[in-house]
Design an enzyme around this catalytic site. Sequence first.
Site, PDB file in Angstrom:
ATOM      1  N   GLY A  53      22.703 -19.530  -5.105  1.00  0.00           N
ATOM      2  CA  GLY A  53      24.114 -19.591  -4.685  1.00  0.00           C
ATOM      3  C   GLY A  53      24.336 -21.077  -3.721  1.00  0.00           C
ATOM      4  CG  ASN A  67      27.798 -22.683  -6.114  1.00  0.00           C
ATOM      5  OD1 ASN A  67      26.878 -21.973  -6.147  1.00  0.00           O
ATOM      6  ND2 ASN A  67      29.022 -22.641  -6.416  1.00  0.00           N
ATOM      7  N   GLY A 109      29.416 -22.145   0.369  1.00  0.00           N
ATOM      8  CA  GLY A 109      29.253 -21.684   1.849  1.00  0.00           C
ATOM      9  C   GLY A 109      28.063 -21.775   2.320  1.00  0.00           C
ATOM     10  CB  ILE A 110      25.675 -19.603   4.027  1.00  0.00           C
ATOM     11  CG1 ILE A 110      26.989 -19.061   5.092  1.00  0.00           C
ATOM     12  CG2 ILE A 110      24.480 -19.471   4.811  1.00  0.00           C
ATOM     13  CD1 ILE A 110      26.775 -17.440   5.411  1.00  0.00           C
ATOM     14  N   GLY A 111      24.911 -21.177   1.511  1.00  0.00           N
ATOM     15  CA  GLY A 111      23.980 -21.668   0.674  1.00  0.00           C
ATOM     16  C   GLY A 111      24.240 -23.258   0.344  1.00  0.00           C
ATOM     17  CB  SER A 132      25.289  -8.488   5.702  1.00  0.00           C
ATOM     18  OG  SER A 132      26.494  -8.004   6.387  1.00  0.00           O
ATOM     19  CE1 TYR A 134      27.846  -8.261   0.718  1.00  0.00           C
ATOM     20  CE2 TYR A 134      28.265  -7.390   3.024  1.00  0.00           C
ATOM     21  CZ  TYR A 134      27.806  -8.427   2.139  1.00  0.00           C
ATOM     22  OH  TYR A 134      27.404  -9.570   2.783  1.00  0.00           O
TER      23      TYR A 134
END
Length: 306
Positions: A22, A24, A26-28, A151, A177
């Site tokens: 991931g 590409n 946000g946080i990644g 999280s 989640y």
Amino acid sequence: MTIGWTKKDIRDQSGKVAIVTGGNSGIGYETSLALAENYATVILAVRNMNKGHEAADKIKSEFPNADVHVLKLDLNDLGSVKEFSEEFKMKFRSLSLLINNAGVMMPPKRETKDGFESQFGINYLGHFALTGLLLDLIVKTPDSRVISLGSLAAHNLKPEFGKFIGKKGKTSQMKNYGQSKLACVYFAKELQYRFRSRNIDSKSIACHPGIAQTYLFGKGSRSLKTRLTRASLKIIGQSAESAAYPILYAATESSIRGGEYIGPDGRKGIKGSPTELELLDQQFVDHVSNNLWILSEKLSGVTYKF
Ligand SMILES: NC(=O)c1ccc[n+]([C@@H]2O[C@H](COP(=O)([O-])OP(=O)(O)OC[C@H]3O[C@@H](n4cnc5c(N)ncnc54)[C@H](OP(=O)(O)O)[C@@H]3O)[C@@H](O)[C@H]2O)c1
């Protein structure tokens, strides 16, 4: 504990090869950017190649000498996880950092291609399989690290993995989640235990980013509720760049021993500087993590060969 740690504290990462799932968004993306800025070779492991190339171009526009690659990985499909690991091994000979960052939160109820509840499948089981398939490279690379994303939603939850692993569970998507993220944290701890008990130099670390307004919240939705949620998160949370600091700290700090849980040090863990949290130790139940591991090998079809 480090006071006021920022990405300026990252030491030279030359020679390190890092996968960011991931990477590409946000946080990644922020994690990938900071690692590339500090001379690591960064592989953006993405489900959408167009988005991956856009992100790689953006990184290169900031740092023209950045060594950034884009490889296809869809964690929704264990076949894609296998293909990714084979392609990666054909192209690279070492793996210093595996950053298991990609995730989805409260998507519409659906199953992965292999029939698992989607958050369990993407956030947890896909990463479990990925790590197992790359284990030989991880173990032979000096000071390699595997980083797993927890999280706040997983804090103070009791593990109830058995309930949501099965198809079409009745539990809420928020609960699913939280459990998927708790499973990631349990995995991090168990992996560290397995490294240490075999005298393997690699380290496994869990971290959580606090809260940051990213596409995780209400992806693709323009509803009033989503817009209000995202606006309020912007006020109470931190930037995606700051939310990447716990990951970057876990990935690059020389003081890391393995087995830590790193998160923001501010009130309620929402924002702040990365620090080591004790929470993981309080929540951890040994036999549950071992059982989850055995079940995950069975469900994913990936047996860890240490
Ligand atoms: N933001 C927060 O406040 C927060 C709080 C706690 C934990 N986290 C965790 O932080 C991590 C990063 O989230 P974020 O906030 O940066 O959200 P984001 O901007 O939505 O990024 C999520 C990334 O995961 C990728 N992804 C989703 N499904 C995938 C799949 N099937 N295969 C491969 N990649 C997939 C997305 O790809 P696409 O761009 O193609 O969709 C995207 O690159 C997640 O693990 C999340 O649970 C975030």
